[in-house]
Design a protein around this motif. Structure first.
Motif, PDB file in Angstrom:
ATOM      1  N   VAL A 187       0.836  -1.206   0.000  1.00 24.60           N
ATOM      2  CA  VAL A 187       0.000   0.000   0.000  1.00 24.60           C
ATOM      3  C   VAL A 187       0.866   1.249   0.000  1.00 24.60           C
ATOM      4  O   VAL A 187       0.621   2.203  -0.754  1.00 24.60           O
ATOM      5  CB  VAL A 187      -0.954  -0.009   1.208  1.00 24.60           C
ATOM      6  N   LEU A 188       1.910   1.257   0.823  1.00 21.43           N
ATOM      7  CA  LEU A 188       2.797   2.418   0.868  1.00 21.43           C
ATOM      8  C   LEU A 188       3.532   2.603  -0.459  1.00 21.43           C
ATOM      9  O   LEU A 188       3.704   3.731  -0.933  1.00 21.43           O
ATOM     10  CB  LEU A 188       3.810   2.256   2.008  1.00 21.43           C
ATOM     11  N   PHE A 189       3.970   1.486  -1.055  1.00 21.05           N
ATOM     12  CA  PHE A 189       4.670   1.571  -2.337  1.00 21.05           C
ATOM     13  C   PHE A 189       3.768   2.118  -3.440  1.00 21.05           C
ATOM     14  O   PHE A 189       4.229   2.832  -4.335  1.00 21.05           O
ATOM     15  CB  PHE A 189       5.196   0.195  -2.751  1.00 21.05           C
ATOM     16  N   MET A 190       2.470   1.797  -3.393  1.00 21.50           N
ATOM     17  CA  MET A 190       1.547   2.311  -4.402  1.00 21.50           C
ATOM     18  C   MET A 190       1.138   3.752  -4.114  1.00 21.50           C
ATOM     19  O   MET A 190       0.794   4.504  -5.035  1.00 21.50           O
ATOM     20  CB  MET A 190       0.295   1.426  -4.475  1.00 21.50           C
ATOM     21  N   LEU A 191       1.170   4.143  -2.848  1.00 17.75           N
ATOM     22  CA  LEU A 191       0.842   5.531  -2.512  1.00 17.75           C
ATOM     23  C   LEU A 191       1.897   6.497  -3.032  1.00 17.75           C
ATOM     24  O   LEU A 191       1.586   7.638  -3.400  1.00 17.75           O
ATOM     25  CB  LEU A 191       0.693   5.692  -0.993  1.00 17.75           C
ATOM     26  N   ARG A 192       3.165   6.064  -3.062  1.00 21.45           N
ATOM     27  CA  ARG A 192       4.238   6.950  -3.506  1.00 21.45           C
ATOM     28  C   ARG A 192       4.039   7.417  -4.956  1.00 21.45           C
ATOM     29  O   ARG A 192       3.995   8.628  -5.218  1.00 21.45           O
ATOM     30  CB  ARG A 192       5.593   6.251  -3.336  1.00 21.45           C
ATOM     31  N   PRO A 193       3.871   6.499  -5.937  1.00 20.75           N
ATOM     32  CA  PRO A 193       3.636   6.990  -7.302  1.00 20.75           C
ATOM     33  C   PRO A 193       2.299   7.699  -7.450  1.00 20.75           C
ATOM     34  O   PRO A 193       2.155   8.576  -8.308  1.00 20.75           O
ATOM     35  CB  PRO A 193       3.684   5.711  -8.153  1.00 20.75           C
ATOM     36  N   LEU A 194       1.340   7.340  -6.605  1.00 19.79           N
ATOM     37  CA  LEU A 194       0.044   8.034  -6.665  1.00 19.79           C
ATOM     38  C   LEU A 194       0.198   9.500  -6.293  1.00 19.79           C
ATOM     39  O   LEU A 194      -0.332  10.392  -6.973  1.00 19.79           O
ATOM     40  CB  LEU A 194      -0.952   7.353  -5.722  1.00 19.79           C
ATOM     41  N   ILE A 195       0.949   9.765  -5.229  1.00 20.70           N
ATOM     42  CA  ILE A 195       1.146  11.148  -4.779  1.00 20.70           C
ATOM     43  C   ILE A 195       2.018  11.917  -5.769  1.00 20.70           C
ATOM     44  O   ILE A 195       1.726  13.074  -6.107  1.00 20.70           O
ATOM     45  CB  ILE A 195       1.773  11.152  -3.364  1.00 20.70           C
ATOM     46  N   LEU A 196       3.090  11.266  -6.256  1.00 19.83           N
ATOM     47  CA  LEU A 196       3.987  11.954  -7.187  1.00 19.83           C
ATOM     48  C   LEU A 196       3.303  12.294  -8.504  1.00 19.83           C
ATOM     49  O   LEU A 196       3.599  13.323  -9.123  1.00 19.83           O
ATOM     50  CB  LEU A 196       5.224  11.085  -7.455  1.00 19.83           C
ATOM     51  N   GLY A 197       2.396  11.421  -8.940  1.00 19.63           N
ATOM     52  CA  GLY A 197       1.735  11.668 -10.214  1.00 19.63           C
ATOM     53  C   GLY A 197       0.313  12.167 -10.072  1.00 19.63           C
ATOM     54  O   GLY A 197      -0.510  11.951 -10.973  1.00 19.63           O
ATOM     55  N   TRP A 198       0.018  12.832  -8.949  1.00 21.39           N
ATOM     56  CA  TRP A 198      -1.346  13.257  -8.659  1.00 21.39           C
ATOM     57  C   TRP A 198      -1.918  14.135  -9.776  1.00 21.39           C
ATOM     58  O   TRP A 198      -3.088  14.014 -10.139  1.00 21.39           O
ATOM     59  CB  TRP A 198      -1.377  13.990  -7.324  1.00 21.39           C
ATOM     60  N   ASP A 199      -1.095  15.024 -10.317  1.00 22.10           N
ATOM     61  CA  ASP A 199      -1.600  15.958 -11.342  1.00 22.10           C
ATOM     62  C   ASP A 199      -1.896  15.272 -12.668  1.00 22.10           C
ATOM     63  O   ASP A 199      -2.616  15.828 -13.502  1.00 22.10           O
ATOM     64  CB  ASP A 199      -0.576  17.081 -11.571  1.00 22.10           C
ATOM     65  N   ASN A 200      -1.345  14.084 -12.874  1.00 24.89           N
ATOM     66  CA  ASN A 200      -1.533  13.407 -14.159  1.00 24.89           C
ATOM     67  C   ASN A 200      -2.557  12.272 -14.101  1.00 24.89           C
ATOM     68  O   ASN A 200      -2.682  11.500 -15.058  1.00 24.89           O
ATOM     69  CB  ASN A 200      -0.190  12.825 -14.634  1.00 24.89           C
ATOM     70  N   LEU A 201      -3.250  12.146 -12.969  1.00 23.14           N
ATOM     71  CA  LEU A 201      -4.208  11.052 -12.832  1.00 23.14           C
ATOM     72  C   LEU A 201      -5.394  11.246 -13.770  1.00 23.14           C
ATOM     73  O   LEU A 201      -5.848  12.374 -14.005  1.00 23.14           O
ATOM     74  CB  LEU A 201      -4.709  10.970 -11.384  1.00 23.14           C
ATOM     75  N   LEU A 202      -5.887  10.128 -14.287  1.00 24.60           N
ATOM     76  CA  LEU A 202      -6.984  10.140 -15.252  1.00 24.60           C
ATOM     77  C   LEU A 202      -8.315  10.038 -14.508  1.00 24.60           C
ATOM     78  O   LEU A 202      -8.977   8.996 -14.506  1.00 24.60           O
ATOM     79  CB  LEU A 202      -6.813   8.977 -16.235  1.00 24.60           C
ATOM     80  N   TRP A 203      -8.724  11.156 -13.892  1.00 21.84           N
ATOM     81  CA  TRP A 203      -9.906  11.111 -13.035  1.00 21.84           C
ATOM     82  C   TRP A 203     -11.169  10.797 -13.823  1.00 21.84           C
ATOM     83  O   TRP A 203     -12.011  10.019 -13.366  1.00 21.84           O
ATOM     84  CB  TRP A 203     -10.070  12.438 -12.287  1.00 21.84           C
ATOM     85  N   ASP A 204     -11.330  11.389 -14.992  1.00 19.53           N
ATOM     86  CA  ASP A 204     -12.534  11.117 -15.787  1.00 19.53           C
ATOM     87  C   ASP A 204     -12.604   9.643 -16.173  1.00 19.53           C
ATOM     88  O   ASP A 204     -13.670   9.008 -16.080  1.00 19.53           O
ATOM     89  CB  ASP A 204     -12.546  11.993 -17.041  1.00 19.53           C
ATOM     90  N   ASN A 205     -11.477   9.111 -16.623  1.00 20.07           N
ATOM     91  CA  ASN A 205     -11.444   7.693 -16.975  1.00 20.07           C
ATOM     92  C   ASN A 205     -11.652   6.807 -15.748  1.00 20.07           C
ATOM     93  O   ASN A 205     -12.286   5.752 -15.838  1.00 20.07           O
ATOM     94  CB  ASN A 205     -10.118   7.339 -17.646  1.00 20.07           C
ATOM     95  N   PHE A 206     -11.096   7.242 -14.625  1.00 22.18           N
ATOM     96  CA  PHE A 206     -11.248   6.459 -13.396  1.00 22.18           C
ATOM     97  C   PHE A 206     -12.719   6.315 -13.022  1.00 22.18           C
ATOM     98  O   PHE A 206     -13.163   5.233 -12.601  1.00 22.18           O
ATOM     99  CB  PHE A 206     -10.470   7.122 -12.257  1.00 22.18           C
ATOM    100  N   ILE A 207     -13.475   7.365 -13.163  1.00 24.53           N
ATOM    101  CA  ILE A 207     -14.914   7.297 -12.862  1.00 24.53           C
ATOM    102  C   ILE A 207     -15.598   6.303 -13.796  1.00 24.53           C
ATOM    103  O   ILE A 207     -16.433   5.492 -13.375  1.00 24.53           O
ATOM    104  CB  ILE A 207     -15.553   8.699 -12.975  1.00 24.53           C
ATOM    105  N   SER A 208     -15.236   6.356 -15.082  1.00 23.26           N
ATOM    106  CA  SER A 208     -15.815   5.420 -16.043  1.00 23.26           C
ATOM    107  C   SER A 208     -15.432   3.981 -15.713  1.00 23.26           C
ATOM    108  O   SER A 208     -16.280   3.076 -15.758  1.00 23.26           O
ATOM    109  CB  SER A 208     -15.344   5.783 -17.453  1.00 23.26           C
ATOM    110  N   TRP A 209     -14.156   3.743 -15.372  1.00 19.52           N
ATOM    111  CA  TRP A 209     -13.717   2.399 -15.006  1.00 19.52           C
ATOM    112  C   TRP A 209     -14.455   1.905 -13.763  1.00 19.52           C
ATOM    113  O   TRP A 209     -14.842   0.736 -13.691  1.00 19.52           O
ATOM    114  CB  TRP A 209     -12.213   2.388 -14.740  1.00 19.52           C
TER     115      TRP A 209
END
Length: 540
Positions: free
Chosen positions: A311-333
């Motif tokens: 969980v911690l290892f996945m949180l690191r890239p999540l926080i670093l790439g927060w601005d590039n997350l595909l929020w619209d696609n995430f909602i669809s998925w």
């Protein structure tokens, strides 16, 4: 007279149809050998000379090391929380189940991102100490896969071994202590023999999950049967080769299923006498000092490796790439995942309730055999189910192209929901049958004497008593469908990716920062049945 005929034969016919739909994939794979001709023999000969020995050897090695790992970790943790008293024991009792919430492929992605050559750990070591080259073994290897499967699947052994030990081991170990046996001998000659059938059953379940996995072995580039089936079907466009590999994989699974059933019978025999009687009178052995620390580490390390660190290892890239997350696609998925999981959970639960009620009303040999056939689906890997569904579609398309069978199976939700029902109806069926086992047969007799039969018996007598079991069954199927990868990857309709599929695709494309969001969403969903299971264990 007509009503009596319908009452007797219509449910039996419906039961046969439902069981036929659930067993069709396995039957189709076996029937594919009826098409064994010169071309098929040539394909099999080529596989025997090239890829098949590799698949067999790699799968056997993987199963051997995973079996040793989950048995050692599961038995050690179950013994620690059951036989001994040390600080944090009650927290570890439920926390050791947390890795069940982590799909194995998510654990693989997390460790790869953190430990690979360009990952943060090796980069920091090279910078801090001026070192050069690779400093850690390659994560994407057979050893890495063994580690991932061990920390992700040991709860199967832990759960069954803990149940077996808690029933009689504490009481019998206390009796052995009074007879003068030292602690090491009490563990070796009392606890381990009692838990052996449970460990065997848990190992068999873990190995079935290992053989069914596609996400980890594909991402690590390991040549197992599941990876070979997908390569034969999707890359080589050779359905006969895929069917032959699927048959060999079915043989492996059948052996494991036999081991699991045999171990379950021995568990029931071992626990048939004595039960928990007297267990409450004997307290676990109190540990202090170094022994308490050792027990604490034995329990803490698997939790850290199987849940906390990923969980911690996945949180690191999540926080670093927060601005590039595909929020619209995430909602669809998420919507696609919830829609498929909800539909499958409702249908699987309704199907399981129908099958369980049919056996409850007419518990003859034929109905019980039908239930056992329907329960085999959970042991069948998703890759085999995919081949078993697409083979008859190809046959039907060749015989009657105008039917459009290929469209209905591959371009709509029909095919993927069918695969989910084959794979996970057994989960709902076992849960509902467990609920039925707590309803006395005298309730049915009383209802019949008052004139309530057929559907009325289910609606007015069984349903109020089964609501909790039905809800649990639906929840378990929902979570399993959310995490399912192999069948979803092939059978999902166009433009309807799920969280599991996009997690795999993004990780395969080395976009782990974007994969972290759907991966952690799957972990959150997976925590639901873990919380339910923990609550159930605490209530016992």
């Amino acid at each position: 007279m007509l009503r009596r005929i319908l009452f007797i034969y219509l449910p039996s016919t419906l039961l046969a149809v439902l069981v036929g739909l659930l067993t069709l994939p396995v039957v189709s794979v076996l029937l594919s050998w009826l098409q064994f001709d010169g071309e098929a023999a040539s394909i099999l000969s080529q596989m025997l000379q090239t890829v098949l020995p590799d698949y067999v050897w790699t799968s056997l090695l993987l199963c051997l090391f995973v079996a040793f790992g989950v048995a050692a970790v599961g038995m050690a943790t179950a013994s620690a929380v059951t036989l001994f008293e040390f600080p944090g024991r009650r927290t570890f009792e439920w926390a050791l189940l947390l890795p069940l919430a982590m799909p194995a492929y998510v654990v693989a992605y997390a460790y790869t991102d953190f430990l690979q050559y360009g990952g943060p750990l090796q980069s920091w070591l090279r910078t801090a100490f001026g070192l050069q080259g690779r400093l850690l073994p390659e994560v994407r290897s057979l050893g890495g896969a063994v580690l991932v499967f061990t920390v992700a699947l040991y709860p199967y052994v832990y759960l069954l071994a803990r149940t077996a030990l808690s029933e009689r081991a504490v009481h019998l170990m206390e009796a052995a202590r009074l007879l003068g046996a030292p602690l090491s001998r009490r563990i070796r000659e009392v606890a381990l023999p009692l838990a052996r059938p449970a460990v065997a059953a848990g190992v068999a379940l873990a190995l079935m999950e290992t053989l069914a996995d596609f996400g980890v072995v594909s991402y690590f580039g390991i040549q197992t049967f599941t990876a070979g089936i997908y390569k034969a079907w999707l890359s080589m466009d050779n359905r006969m080769a895929a069917a032959q590999l699927a048959t060999v994989l079915l043989i492996f699974v059948a052996v494991l299923l036999r081991i699991e059933h045999s171990a379950q019978r021995r568990m029931r025999f071992a626990g048939a006498r004595g039960g928990r009687a007297g267990a409450a009178d004997a307290a676990p052995v109190q540990l202090q000092g170094a022994r308490a620390l050792a027990a604490w580490l034995v329990c803490a390390l698997p939790i850290a490796l199987g849940f906390v660190l990923p969980v911690l290892f996945m949180l690191r890239p999540l926080i670093l790439g927060w601005d590039n997350l595909l929020w619209d696609n995430f909602i669809s998925w998420t919507i696609n995942s919830f829609w498929l999981a909800s539909l499958s959970a409702v249908l699987a639960t309704a199907l399981a309730l129908s099958l369980a009620f049919a056996v409850r009303r007419q518990p003859n040999l034929l109905n019980r055999a039908a239930i056992q056939l329907a329960s085999l689906g959970y042991a069948v890997p998703g890759a085999v189910i995919v081949v078993g569904l697409l083979l008859p579609v190809g046959w039907l398309q060749a015989a009657a192209p105008q039917t459009g069978a290929g469209y209905w199976i591959t371009a709509t939700v029909l095919g993927i929901v069918w695969a989910y029902l084959v794979r996970f109806s057994a989960v709902a069926l076992q849960t509902i049958q467990s609920g039925y086992s707590r309803i006395p047969a005298s309730f049915d007799d009383s209802a019949r004497m008052l004139g309530t039969t057929g559907a009325g018996l289910l609606a007015r007598v069984h349903w109020p008593l089964l609501q909790r079991s039905v809800a649990v069954a639906g929840l378990l199927v929902f979570v399993d469908v959310m995490k399912e990868l192999p069948a979803t990857l092939v059978l999902r309709p166009f433009n309807s990716d799920t969280l599991a599929v996009v997690t795999y695709q993004l990780a395969r494309d080395e976009r782990l920062g974007e994969a972290a969001l759907p991966a952690l969403a799957l972990v959150l969903v997976g925590l639901l049945p873990v919380a339910l299971l923990s609550r159930t264990l605490r209530a016992k």
